[in-house]
Design an enzyme around this catalytic site. Structure first.
Site, PDB file in Angstrom:
ATOM      1  N   GLY A   1      58.443  67.925  44.459  1.00  0.00           N
ATOM      2  CA  GLY A   1      57.335  68.236  45.343  1.00  0.00           C
ATOM      3  C   GLY A   1      56.922  67.031  46.166  1.00  0.00           C
ATOM      4  N   LEU A   2      55.638  66.975  46.517  1.00  0.00           N
ATOM      5  CA  LEU A   2      55.081  65.897  47.338  1.00  0.00           C
ATOM      6  C   LEU A   2      55.819  65.767  48.665  1.00  0.00           C
ATOM      7  CD1 LEU A   2      54.467  63.133  44.633  1.00  0.00           C
ATOM      8  CD2 LEU A   2      52.822  64.736  45.572  1.00  0.00           C
ATOM      9  N   CYS A   3      56.166  66.905  49.257  1.00  0.00           N
ATOM     10  CA  CYS A   3      56.879  66.898  50.541  1.00  0.00           C
ATOM     11  C   CYS A   3      56.256  67.887  51.513  1.00  0.00           C
ATOM     12  CB  CYS A   3      58.358  67.189  50.346  1.00  0.00           C
ATOM     13  SG  CYS A   3      58.721  68.675  49.384  1.00  0.00           S
ATOM     14  N   GLY A   4      54.939  68.039  51.438  1.00  0.00           N
ATOM     15  CA  GLY A   4      54.253  68.916  52.373  1.00  0.00           C
ATOM     16  C   GLY A   4      54.625  70.377  52.164  1.00  0.00           C
TER      17      GLY A   4
ATOM     18  N   ALA B   1      60.249  65.247  55.268  1.00  0.00           N
ATOM     19  CA  ALA B   1      58.941  65.855  54.992  1.00  0.00           C
ATOM     20  C   ALA B   1      58.155  65.036  53.982  1.00  0.00           C
ATOM     21  CB  ALA B   1      59.140  67.287  54.475  1.00  0.00           C
TER      22      ALA B   1
END
Length: 369
Positions: free
Chosen positions: A133-136, A323
């Site tokens: 995660g942590l990719c918008g 991203a």
């Protein structure tokens, strides 16, 4: 007679610290200067100085983490782009060979299983998502694209099954048992030909055994460091000429790649963009094949299928890293703004506390006179 100064602290007098210090409030980012005084557009910070110091230190540490993650993602984006560009000559050479073989087979009835077009009754969707995660909104965009495609197939009365690639997609579809999934595959930090071959073998067996009549590939195409587009390409049946087409039949093969290079200018991180054109060899029109062209076609089409899947995995990884770099950059900027706001509140409360203590001393001295 001695008078105690403690009574003046409990009274609601102008010299009292409690009455002279009001809770400071942080204006919301979207509030105008004229509306900052209204209570509907502000959020008070209800904490003491020690808690404020703790929050400021926490925001500083978070900012360091997000800044480091942004730099790591930026370095990985460069490697992912290089992998896409380095794999382009192989795919383009395969296309040239397929074109030349197809020219010699124009008058022959070729029975290639990967190019056989059948009435579509069932479709296999290969959905490529990220592992972290942590990719918008990277993963949400491709999952939403898959959901919309499944709704379209249901409206047409066509059955479908999924091949999920990536941990985020696996988690999403495993929590929805009403979605038929043929296989769950996990990605790696750097896509390899072995990983692409596992996906190609699965879709190959589904298509050749006529369990599905069409295979579509859903992945995120890398456009730039700030933009990526979820796309749907028809993977099978393949075109005899080696073209990859979208669901509308439009050829989407291109030999140009935009290459983004991260540099520093005047102490700031900047992006330089170059267009890389891959040179492919031209085959002579009098080229003769020793083997039967049908045998060569049967050998090259699975190889080209593998190369297209590998390219999609590489572009999806580059889009995910871009991203994540953008998301971590925004998080770093937000942390810097929050740290500035909390520091202003801390300084104001500290000054108010010092002023209050001075007023208490003055009040006590006046009471002793």
């Amino acid at each position: 007679m001695w008078a105690s100064s403690k009574t003046s602290l409990s009274d609601a007098s102008p010299l009292s610290f409690r009455s002279s210090v009001s809770p400071f409030q942080i204006p919301s980012p979207n509030s105008s200067p004229s509306s900052t005084s209204r209570t509907t557009s502000v959020s008070p910070v209800q904490c003491n100085l020690r808690e404020l110091r703790t929050r400021i230190e926490s925001v500083k540490n978070t900012q360091k983490i997000t800044e480091a993650m942004k730099l790591v993602a930026a370095a990985k984006v460069r490697r992912a782009q290089e992998a896409v560009v380095n794999g382009r000559p192989f795919s383009e050479t395969l296309v040239e060979v397929l074109y030349n073989i197809n020219e010699q087979l124009q008058t022959e009835d070729v029975d290639a299983p990967l190019t056989k077009v059948r009435p579509v009754k069932k479709v296999a969707l290969v959905v490529v998502t990220g592992d972290r995660g942590l990719c918008g909104g990277f993963n949400n965009q491709i999952l939403k694209k898959a959901e919309n495609r499944m709704k379209d197939l249901k409206a047409l009365g066509i059955e479908f099954t999924l091949i999920s690639v990536g941990k985020k997609g696996n988690t999403y579809f495993s929590r929805r048992p009403y979605i038929p999934v043929d296989r769950f595959l996990e990605g790696t930090n750097l896509p390899t030909a072995k990983e692409a071959q596992a996906i190609a073998d699965d879709v190959f067996s589904l298509f050749v055994s006529e369990e599905v009549d069409k295979v579509e590939l859903l992945y995120t195409k890398f456009v730039s460091l700030v933009k990526s587009d979820p796309v749907i390409h028809t993977l099978l049946p393949l075109s005899p000429k080696g073209e990859i087409c979208d669901i509308n039949g439009v050829c989407v093969d291109a030999a140009e790649d935009e290459f983004f290079r991260l540099t520093t200018k005047e102490g700031k991180l900047t992006v330089e963009r170059d267009i890389v054109r891959t040179a492919t060899p031209d085959f002579s029109p009098i080229l003769q094949f020793e083997q039967d062209p049908v045998q060569i076609l049967d050998a090259l089409l699975p190889l080209y299928l593998n190369s297209q899947i590998l390219k999609a995995l590489q572009e999806s990884l580059a889009s995910e890293l871009a991203a994540r770099m953008s998301a971590m950059s925004n998080a770093t900027d937000n942390a810097s703004e929050l740290k500035k706001t909390l520091s202003n509140v801390y300084n104001r409360r500290r000054q108010a506390k010092i002023t209050g203590e001075i007023l208490e001393i003055v009040a006590g001295a006046d009471a002793l006179v």
